[in-house]
Structure formats: structure tokens, C-alpha cells
Design an enzyme around this catalytic site. Structure first.
Site, PDB file in Angstrom:
ATOM      1  N   GLU A  18     -32.661 -69.304   1.161  1.00 37.49           N
ATOM      2  CA  GLU A  18     -31.875 -67.971   1.669  1.00 37.49           C
ATOM      3  C   GLU A  18     -32.901 -66.774   1.757  1.00 37.49           C
ATOM      4  O   GLU A  18     -32.714 -65.984   2.478  1.00 37.49           O
ATOM      5  CB  GLU A  18     -30.905 -67.837   0.357  1.00 37.49           C
ATOM      6  CG  GLU A  18     -29.802 -68.782   0.293  1.00 37.49           C
ATOM      7  CD  GLU A  18     -29.044 -69.067   1.587  1.00 37.49           C
ATOM      8  OE1 GLU A  18     -29.137 -68.258   2.468  1.00 37.49           O
ATOM      9  OE2 GLU A  18     -28.229 -69.952   1.683  1.00 37.49           O
ATOM     10  N   ASN A  61     -23.307 -75.753   7.381  1.00 35.28           N
ATOM     11  CA  ASN A  61     -23.374 -77.347   7.335  1.00 35.28           C
ATOM     12  C   ASN A  61     -23.972 -77.744   8.737  1.00 35.28           C
ATOM     13  O   ASN A  61     -23.652 -77.200   9.902  1.00 35.28           O
ATOM     14  CB  ASN A  61     -21.674 -77.647   7.327  1.00 35.28           C
ATOM     15  CG  ASN A  61     -20.862 -76.864   6.401  1.00 35.28           C
ATOM     16  OD1 ASN A  61     -21.204 -76.934   5.324  1.00 35.28           O
ATOM     17  ND2 ASN A  61     -19.800 -75.903   6.984  1.00 35.28           N
ATOM     18  N   HIS A  74     -28.108 -66.061  11.019  1.00 30.82           N
ATOM     19  CA  HIS A  74     -28.449 -66.574  10.008  1.00 30.82           C
ATOM     20  C   HIS A  74     -28.147 -68.025   9.823  1.00 30.82           C
ATOM     21  O   HIS A  74     -28.926 -68.751   9.442  1.00 30.82           O
ATOM     22  CB  HIS A  74     -27.815 -65.523   8.808  1.00 30.82           C
ATOM     23  CG  HIS A  74     -28.134 -66.188   7.540  1.00 30.82           C
ATOM     24  ND1 HIS A  74     -29.037 -65.671   6.687  1.00 30.82           N
ATOM     25  CD2 HIS A  74     -27.738 -67.059   6.588  1.00 30.82           C
ATOM     26  CE1 HIS A  74     -29.245 -66.137   5.567  1.00 30.82           C
ATOM     27  NE2 HIS A  74     -28.298 -67.057   5.498  1.00 30.82           N
ATOM     28  N   GLU A  75     -26.965 -68.344  10.076  1.00 32.43           N
ATOM     29  CA  GLU A  75     -26.503 -69.757   9.996  1.00 32.43           C
ATOM     30  C   GLU A  75     -27.253 -70.674  10.778  1.00 32.43           C
ATOM     31  O   GLU A  75     -27.523 -71.499  10.504  1.00 32.43           O
ATOM     32  CB  GLU A  75     -25.175 -69.905  10.084  1.00 32.43           C
ATOM     33  CG  GLU A  75     -24.081 -69.059   8.980  1.00 32.43           C
ATOM     34  CD  GLU A  75     -24.544 -68.957   7.961  1.00 32.43           C
ATOM     35  OE1 GLU A  75     -24.887 -69.957   7.373  1.00 32.43           O
ATOM     36  OE2 GLU A  75     -24.257 -67.870   7.262  1.00 32.43           O
ATOM     37  N   HIS A 108     -30.528 -71.385   9.605  1.00 30.65           N
ATOM     38  CA  HIS A 108     -30.707 -72.395   8.593  1.00 30.65           C
ATOM     39  C   HIS A 108     -30.982 -73.702   8.918  1.00 30.65           C
ATOM     40  O   HIS A 108     -31.373 -74.996   8.184  1.00 30.65           O
ATOM     41  CB  HIS A 108     -29.499 -72.312   7.891  1.00 30.65           C
ATOM     42  CG  HIS A 108     -29.370 -71.630   6.533  1.00 30.65           C
ATOM     43  ND1 HIS A 108     -30.554 -71.443   5.716  1.00 30.65           N
ATOM     44  CD2 HIS A 108     -28.243 -70.598   6.060  1.00 30.65           C
ATOM     45  CE1 HIS A 108     -29.836 -70.492   4.694  1.00 30.65           C
ATOM     46  NE2 HIS A 108     -28.855 -69.978   4.949  1.00 30.65           N
ATOM     47  N   GLY A 134     -19.215 -65.350   3.727  1.00 35.31           N
ATOM     48  CA  GLY A 134     -19.566 -65.096   5.060  1.00 35.31           C
ATOM     49  C   GLY A 134     -19.350 -66.141   5.999  1.00 35.31           C
ATOM     50  O   GLY A 134     -18.471 -66.201   6.876  1.00 35.31           O
ATOM     51  N   ALA A 135     -20.340 -67.084   5.605  1.00 36.06           N
ATOM     52  CA  ALA A 135     -20.182 -68.496   6.780  1.00 36.06           C
ATOM     53  C   ALA A 135     -21.045 -69.491   6.049  1.00 36.06           C
ATOM     54  O   ALA A 135     -21.876 -69.267   4.799  1.00 36.06           O
ATOM     55  CB  ALA A 135     -21.095 -68.025   8.006  1.00 36.06           C
ATOM     56  N   MET A 136     -21.037 -70.568   6.414  1.00 36.51           N
ATOM     57  CA  MET A 136     -21.768 -71.584   5.870  1.00 36.51           C
ATOM     58  C   MET A 136     -22.474 -72.561   6.863  1.00 36.51           C
ATOM     59  O   MET A 136     -21.878 -73.253   7.984  1.00 36.51           O
ATOM     60  CB  MET A 136     -20.743 -72.410   5.284  1.00 36.51           C
ATOM     61  CG  MET A 136     -21.372 -73.922   4.401  1.00 36.51           C
ATOM     62  SD  MET A 136     -22.534 -73.356   3.174  1.00 36.51           S
ATOM     63  CE  MET A 136     -23.576 -74.819   3.463  1.00 36.51           C
TER      64      MET A 136
HETATM   65  N1  B3K Z   1     -25.055 -70.929   2.091  1.00 41.25           N
HETATM   66  C1  B3K Z   1     -24.133 -70.238   2.226  1.00 41.25           C
HETATM   67  C2  B3K Z   1     -23.739 -69.668   1.125  1.00 41.25           C
HETATM   68  C3  B3K Z   1     -22.983 -70.496   0.237  1.00 41.25           C
HETATM   69  C4  B3K Z   1     -22.343 -69.858  -0.943  1.00 41.25           C
HETATM   70  C5  B3K Z   1     -21.724 -70.816  -1.978  1.00 41.25           C
HETATM   71  N2  B3K Z   1     -20.907 -70.028  -2.877  1.00 41.25           N
HETATM   72  C6  B3K Z   1     -24.345 -69.321   3.492  1.00 41.25           C
HETATM   73  C7  B3K Z   1     -25.547 -68.744   3.660  1.00 41.25           C
HETATM   74  O1  B3K Z   1     -26.184 -68.039   2.938  1.00 41.25           O
HETATM   75  O2  B3K Z   1     -25.903 -68.695   4.926  1.00 41.25           O
HETATM   76 ZN    ZN Z   2     -28.046 -68.260   4.059  1.00 40.54          ZN
END
Ligand code: B3K
Ligand code: ZN
Length: 867
Positions: free
Chosen positions: A319, A264, A296-297, A300, A260-262
């Protein structure tokens, strides 16, 4: 396989021998020959003078220690070990990468014309040799060099500290991220984008620049993402007292992305599906999905980035908690009950199914071969339910005290699930000793409840037994601490005060033993009990409700979720009964009283529109699968079909009135408008099964000015197998074949086509101009929906559905194992089917097992399943 992949165990965790405090990266980008120079400040922490670095799939160009060539190393396919290094030193490594050939979409790769990265979980090791583990936190600087015309935007984490032109038409941008981070949060993007900008003033008064980068021409699809980002920033300040910490927050939408997204740091990379939306191309569900994933992102940044995970077994620390936070965000902004209902559907369908599969694991796994296989419904969704149970046990005030303490103790570090629970426990004084078992025990507990009423003593007794059936990973189970939220109702619909041992007690009962009895006093009439309100624990409930009690709760329960759940249980009783009738060749039944109860819901003007629509969604085929040891695919399909058809026929006048009264004159995406469309389109789904179906569906398709209504017409035509289906499908494909993201909706309809001819159409669809197995969204839409949501065709007795999936998996094993590893899940569940089907499914798994280049992702799953 030449060399068997090795498992890692949680119990083997060792803190690192060395650490890296700073890393300076220089990327010279090129499609097939990108050079990466990485200069790290390394410190020795323990005795060893061997520094182990992870690295895969690249060319090692040079190694220097303190600026001097260092040749004292050994290299394998996955590691570089430097010998005789000690104390503090500077390490410079140059590697060469081929982003163009990187179809696995992990590390540095090309998405369309641009470059991007994906490093979680273990992708940074495809960029340079490094201590690629989340407990090594370094300050990063990144200099990106590329052709100026092709890549005017060069992005990385943190703040832009320098930029300039270079010879040969190149330019550079230099970035500095002041927050130490593990390598999995590193990101780089280069491309030629359109950018939407805005600013956000944080609650302490700092200005943050917000930038959303999209492919050129897509700017008109970005405003919703920006609004969602601003809403997220504000919500996290209001509810969690958490503020953003850098001067800039960037989001880039890319078309080729495995998930879905990351998150970073400062530079989120998103699947374009979770950024781009305008009314002509995106449905209401897409809009809500974008809000949730942007949230969500963003969340994080604190739960994941400021406090990260010590090791990957702790993944649910970030998560589960972040899913809980995004669920709360969506619930605070929209409808709490509708959000809860959908989250519970995910638990009862796919998550419970995962618990019952060879991939069963606790939210904190014990053993992992390929980490990417553990970004699961269990770690995410059940992980969130575990956090939610703590929230229920502690209450919002104590829970927030726990969050504060957690950040006080762990900000800037890599922590464990135990650290989180301890902070919650210390801040609240609530004993969570037994509760901790939720982290180590897998499987779905069953709560069996029996009630008795004694008129003479005016006592009402609930006897609660808990039992967690063995799972494939774990034979022995212990009693869990389960919060069971209940309410008792008198016949007039009023709630009865709960009194035990002569004092008032809370609605949340603490179930901690295998068997417990609760005696409620001063209960002056036989009550109706509402059990597991709000799905207060991720368990299956077993209680012998009568139809009359369920119908009573559908009307009288004070809690929206409980009313919906009563409706689901009532439907469940008749789905089960009718499956039996199909198997015994008996007539199928749905009593008038049940239909009337649903009529009452439809006519109730006090209820939210979106909520009414949810009441009419039957348990999914997948959820029903979980009720049985051996699944009768066709009987489930017939029973579901019969109930839908009966409701459609019996309530056609009410559905018709609802449909016509909810027409809106103009389109907007506020929650009220979304709710109206949801209910109207729910009515259309049912009306499609009546004689007016063809005409209504066609009229809606022809007149729709937004994708929600267009898709509702197509989904209705698909599900009801209307003759107009093909005409609509052809028209849609002609209109949208240039737009992959929109075509995904069409691919899903092809994949989930209930027609007996579906598989041959799906095979032909693979040569559609908009389809490509190289693109994960396209693949998931067509193949994923077939394997996961087209039970009758996927499980065709001939085995051709399984064979087709097998073929696709063989190809993806080489090009993109991560995507393959998601698609394979339905095959792993072969034990649920009859012997003939089991053999056919196993044959496909065996075909993969026999490969000598089986990727670790598939190796782990195939071997567990065949063990
Ligand atoms: N942390 C990433 C997911 C990474 C998956 C790696 N295969 C997205 C998330 O949960 O927000
Ligand atoms: Zn996540």
C-alpha cells in the site's frame, strides 16, 4: 462480550504447515442459498497432520478428502480443523452462503441487483473454508453459474475459458487465472451491466481488452475512467518499465462498497464513486480522484499482486509503495506542486492526528485484532512518505534499480517490507540500516532547528534536534534517519551554494542523531533558510521564522512547495496568535503586510491557477487540532473565521477581478481548465463573505453547466451561512434525489453545516428518500462529515453530537462493523478535549464497550481508547 477477540502479533509469524497449489471453484448463485464447491490440491509442508482452515458465517455442507467423505474434523465459529491428513491430497469442500443477508459487504454479497465479492483482507473465509493467508498462493479456476436473464454477465479473475447454457434458464462462464495468487485477490461479479470496451497495445505489442462494467444507463459516465486506465497502463510502462500481464482487464462499478476500490487480479471492483463521471454529475475533484484510484488499483498489479505480502503486518509493502506510485502518476500527468500540497495536507491533518490517537501504530504494525482496522492513513500515506524518503535518498535512477532488483528477487512470491528495503539498499549501495526504524517506530518526529549567522567568519550554522514524542502504543523512541531538504537565499533572492568542510554539499542533509550541527561556509550575507522543502520527511518542523522571512520565501523560494509552505506557516502564526486573543478576550489581528503578501500571490500572473487557489486554503480545523494538547474548538473556529473574513474583505476587489476574468465559455476537464475553475471558485468562497456574496452565489448556481461550479456555489453558501443556502439545497435535492452518488455531495453539506441547527437537520435527513445507513457512501457522506468535519456542532457542549454518533454506531455495529469502525475515529480522540467533553465522549465509547455483541473492529478501537 462472551469471548474476547484475540490479538495477533507480527513476531509470531510462522510459515504455513500446508500449502494449496490449485483451487477449482464452482459457484451456483442464488440470493439466499448460494452453493460453493471448492476443490483444492493440498500439499503438506511440515510435520503436522492437522490442516487448519479459516471460515466464518456460512454453512458447511460437506468435506471430502481424495473424493471420500471426511468426517474427522473439528469446527468452531471461525475455523475448521481437518485431522489426520498428510502428503499430497485433494480436498473438496461445499459451503452454503446467504449473500442477501450479508450487510457487512465482506465475502459474497448483493450490491443492488448484482452479486459481488470483497475478500481483502479476510473475506474469502466467508466464501469457503480455506487457508486464508496471503502467503498461500494458488492457481484459481472459477465456474460461475446463475440465471441467464438476471445475470447475463458472469465475471471472475483471469481469462474466460468456457461458457454455455444450462437447463432451467441458467448459464455458466468458466474462468482461469494463470497467476498464482492469495485468496484475498479472488473476485466474482454477476449482474446485468452496460459495458464500455477498448483495447490497449502493451509496449511489447500484446493486445489487452479493457472492459468497464456499470449499472445500465451509466455508460455516458465511463469515458474518463477508461482514459485514466489507458493512461495508467502507459505511465507504468514509461516510468517503471512494467507491463500488464493478462489478455483482459476488467473494472466493475458497484454502489455498495466499504472502501474506494479493490485490485483483484484482472477484475477490479470499484466503488461507483471512483468510476462514474460526467460534467453534470461529477466535480473536478471527482475526476482527479477517479484518475488516482484507477491508477492505484492498476499499479497494484505489480506492487501487490505479482509481489504480494507475506502476512498482513506487511501491508505497507504494497500500500505505501502503491500510493507512492499513484502520487507520482498524478504528479506526472497534472500539477506536481498541487499534488504534493494535497498529500502533505493529508499527512499534517489526519495522519498526524492518527499518530496522536490511541490507534497510533508504525507503518508496519506489531499487533492487530481486526486487520480491516489497519488500512490506515499511517500504513497508506505515511507508508508512501517512507518510500518517498528512500526515493529522495537514492535518487530516481537508483530507486528504479532497486525496483528491478525487488521484482527479480520476489516476482510470484509473498514478500516483506524488509525484502523491499534490502533490494533498495543492495541496488544502490546506500546504507539504510538506521532508516529501517521508520518501519518499526510510530509517531510524528519533531525537528527543532536553530540558526546562527557569523558575519566575521561568513559562516551560517544550523543546529537540528530531533525528538519523537511517546505515542500511546510505544513509550521509547530512537533517533531516525531523516532527509532534510534545505536551501539558503540571499536578500536578492538568489540561492546560495551550500558548502560544508570546503566542499559543495547536497541540499538534502542527513539527520541521524538527536542533535547535529551543520556549518555552511562562504555565506557572505545573513541568508533566509528554506527548511523541509517538498516535505522531505513526515515530521513537524519547529523553527522561529519571522513574518518578514516567511513573506520573503513566499515570493523568492525557487520551489513551489516551499512558497506554499511559507504561506501556510505565516497563516499558522496568526491562527495561533488569534486563538490566544479569543481566549483572552483581546482584539483579533492580521497585519497589513500579511494581507499584502497574499494579495501579491493573487496578482502574480506567473503562477498556475490551481496553485494560487491552494495558497488561499487555510490549515484545516483538524490540522490545527494537532498543534495543541487541549483543543479549544470554538476559539479555533473564531480565529479561522476571522482570518478568512479579513482576507475576503481586504482583497475583495482582487477576488472580484479574478472571479470575473476566469469565466470559461465552455467546459473541459484538462488541467488548465480545472485550474481556472479552482481559482475562480476559490475567489467565490471568499466573495461569499462580502456584501456581493448572496447575489454572486445565486447567479453561479443558476447558470452553472457543470457540477464543479454548482457545488462551489453550494459549498460557498454553506460555509458563509448565506440565507440562500436553503433555497439551493432544496432545489438540488429535488433535481437529484434519484441519484445517490450525486446526493452524497448534498449529504456532505448537511453533515458539515456550520449552522447551530445542523444536528436536527441531520437527524431529519436520515429519512430522506436517497439516504440509507445500509449504503456506506451515504453513511460516510452524512454521518462521517458531521463527526470529522463539523467540529463546532459535533463537539457541542451538550454532548448531543456525541450521543447521535453513538446511536448510529450501535446500529452499524450489527449491520456493517467495517463502516462503523471508520466513523468512530473522532470519538477516540477524547483526550484532546476539556474534561466535560471527555466524559461525554467516553460515555459513548462505554456504551459500545458494554454491548455483548460488539464487533471485533469496534472492540479493538474502543478498548484501546478506554485503556
Ligand atoms: N487493497 C484495497 C483495500 C482493501 C481494504 C480492506 N478493508 C484497496 C487498495 O488499497 O487499493
Ligand atoms: Zn492499495
Amino acid at each position: 462480550m462472551s469471548q474476547q477477540p484475540q490479538a495477533k502479533f507480527r513476531s509470531d509469524y510462522q510459515s504455513p504447515e500446508f500449502t494449496i497449489s490449485d483451487i477449482d471453484l464452482v459457484f451456483d448463485l442464488d440470493d439466499t442459498k448460494t452453493f460453493v464447491s471448492a476443490t483444492s490440491k493440498v500439499q503438506q509442508l511440515k510435520q503436522s497432520t492437522d490442516l487448519l482452515l479459516e471460515g466464518e458465517g456460512m454453512i458447511l455442507v460437506s468435506v471430502k478428502v481424495n473424493d471420500v467423505d471426511h468426517s474427522d474434523y473439528t469446527q468452531s465459529d471461525t475455523q475448521l480443523t481437518l485431522h489426520n491428513v498428510s502428503g499430497d491430497f485433494t480436498l473438496t469442500i461445499v459451503t452454503e452462503l446467504n449473500p442477501q443477508e450479508n450487510t457487512a459487504l465482506e465475502g459474497l454479497y448483493k450490491s443492488g441487483d448484482g452479486f459481488c465479492t470483497q475478500c481483502e483482507a479476510e473475506g474469502f473465509r466467508r466464501i469457503t473454508y480455506y487457508m486464508d493467508r496471503p502467503d498461500v498462493l494458488a492457481r484459481f479456476t472459477t465456474k460461475v453459474i446463475a440465471d441467464k436473464e438476471a445475470y447475463p454477465h458472469l465475471l471472475s479473475n483471469g481469462n474466460r475459458i468456457n461458457h454455455g447454457d444450462l437447463e432451467g434458464g441458467k448459464h455458466f462462464v468458466h474462468w482461469q487465472d494463470p497467476f498464482p495468487k492469495p485468496a484475498y485477490l479472488f473476485a466474482l461479479v454477476a449482474g446485468n451491466f452496460d459495458v464500455l470496451t477498448d483495447t490497449y497495445k502493451t509496449k511489447s505489442g500484446r493486445d489487452v481488452s479493457l472492459e468497464i462494467y456499470v449499472d445500465q444507463g451509466n455508460l455516458d459516465r465511463t469515458p474518463h475512467a477508461m482514459t485514466s486506465l489507458i493512461n495508467s497502463m502507459k505511465w507504468d510502462e514509461d516510468r517503471f518499465d512494467l507491463e500488464y500481464d493478462l489478455d483482459i482487464y476488467m473494472i466493475v462499478a458497484v454502489d455498495f462498497f466499504n472502501m474506494g476500490a479493490m485490485e483483484n487480479k484482472g477484475l477490479n471492483v470499484f466503488n461507483s464513486k471512483f468510476v462514474l463521471a460526467k460534467q453534470e454529475t461529477a466535480t473536478d475533484t471527482d475526476y482527479l480522484g477517479i484518475e488516482a484510484v484507477i491508477g492505484h488499483e492498476y499499479f497494484h498489479n505489480w506492487t501487490g499482486n505479482r509481489v504480494t505480502c507475506r502476512d498482513w503486518f506487511q501491508l505497507s509493502l504494497k500500500e505505501g509503495l502503491t500510493v507512492f506510485r499513484d502520487q507520482e502518476f498524478s504528479s506526472d500527468l497534472g500539477s506536481r506542486s498541487v499534488n504534493r500540497i494535497n498529500n502533505v495536507r493529508t499527512m499534517r491533518g489526519p495522519q498526524f492526528a492518527e499518530d496522536a490517537s490511541p490507534m497510533a501504530h508504525p507503518i508496519r504494525p506489531e499487533k492487530v485484532i481486526e486487520m480491516n482496522n489497519f488500512y490506515t492513513l499511517t500504513v497508506y500515506e505515511k507508508g508512501s512518505e517512507v518510500i518517498r524518503m528512500m526515493h529522495t535518498l537514492l535518487g530516481e535512477v537508483n530507486f528504479q534499480k532497486g525496483m528491478k532488483l525487488y521484482f527479480e528477487r520476489h516476482d510470484g512470491t509473498a514478500a516483506t517490507c524488509e525484502d523491499f528495503v534490502l533490494a533498495m539498499e543492495n541496488a544502490s549501495g546506500v546504507d539504510l540500516t538506521q532508516f529501517r526504524r521508520w518501519y518499526s517506530q510510530s509517531g510524528t518526529p519533531v525537528l527543532s532547528v536553530i540558526s546562527e549567522y557569523h558575519q566575521d567568519t561568513q559562516e551560517y550554522t544550523l543546529t537540528v534536534k530531533q525528538n519523537t514524542p511517546a505515542t500511546e502504543d510505544q513509550a521509547d523512541k530512537l533517533p531516525l534517519h531523516i532527509p532534510l531538504d534545505i536551501e539558503l537565499y540571499a536578500q536578492d533572492g538568489s540561492a546560495i551554494e551550500l558548502r560544508c568542510n570546503n566542499k559543495e554539499v547536497n541540499n538534502v542533509l542527513n539527520i541521524t542523531e538527536e542533535k547535529q550541527t551543520f556549518v555552511f561556509q562562504q555565506v557572505s550575507e545573513k541568508p533566509v533558510v528554506s527548511l523541509l522543502r517538498e516535505f522531505s520527511a513526515p515530521v513537524k518542523l519547529d523553527y522561529a521564522y519571522t513574518d518578514a522571512e516567511l513573506i520573503f520565501l513566499m515570493v523568492n523560494a525557487k520551489n513551489d512547495f516551499a512558497r506554499w509552505d511559507a504561506g501556510q506557516m505565516l497563516l499558522a502564526n496568526y491562527i495561533r496568535a488569534n486563538i490566544g486573543h479569543v481566549q483572552n478576550n483581546e482584539a483579533l489581528v492580521l497585519p497589513e503586510a500579511v494581507v499584502d503578501a497574499f494579495r501579491g500571490v493573487l496578482l502574480n500572473t506567473d503562477l498556475e491557477h490551481a496553485y494560487i487557489a491552494e495558497m488561499f486554503v487555510l490549515p484545516s480545523h483538524n490540522e490545527i487540532t494537532g498543534w495543541f494538547d487541549t483543543v479549544d474548538v470554538d476559539a479555533i473556529d473564531q480565529a479561522l473565521g476571522f482570518i478568512k473574513q479579513t482576507l475576503a474583505t481586504e482583497l475583495k476587489d482582487e477576488f472580484s477581478a479574478t472571479y470575473h476574468s476566469l469565466k470559461q465559455s465552455s467546459y473541459s476537464v484538462d488541467h488548465d481548465a480545472i485550474g481556472k475553475r479552482a481559482l475562480r471558485n476559490c475567489a467565490l468562497m471568499y466573495l461569499a463573505k462580502t456584501p456581493v456574496g448572496e447575489q454572486l452565489v445565486k447567479a453561479q448556481y443558476d447558470s452553472a453547466d457543470n457540477m464543479t461550479d454548482t457545488m462551489a456555489a453550494m459549498v460557498s453558501a454553506n460555509a458563509a451561512e448565506l440565507s440562500i443556502r436553503e433555497t439551493l439545497m432544496n432545489d438540488f435535492s429535488e433535481k437529484w434525489s434519484h441519484d445517490g452518488l450525486v446526493m452524497d455531495k448534498w449529504f456532505i453539506l448537511q453533515g458539515s453545516n456550520p449552522s447551530v441547527a445542523a444536528l436536527s437537520t441531520i437527524k431529519a435527513t436520515m429519512s430522506h428518500q436517497a439516504f440509507s445507513l445500509k449504503n456506506p457512501n451515504r453513511t460516510r457522506s452524512l454521518i462521517g462529515s458531521f463527526a470529522a468535519n463539523n467540529a463546532v456542532n459535533f463537539h457541542a457542549k451538550s454532548g448531543e453530537g456525541y450521543a447521535f454518533l453513538g446511536e448510529v454506531l450501535l446500529e452499524l455495529n450489527e449491520s456493517n462493523p467495517q463502516v462503523a469502525s471508520r466513523l468512530i475515529d473522532p470519538l477516540l480522540k477524547f483526550k484532546k478535549y476539556d474534561h466535560d467533553r471527555q466524559d461525554l465522549m467516553k460515555a459513548q465509547l462505554q456504551r459500545l464497550a458494554d454491548l455483548d455483541n460488539l464487533a471485533k473492529d469496534l472492540f479493538e478501537k474502543v478498548n484501546k481508547a478506554l485503556a
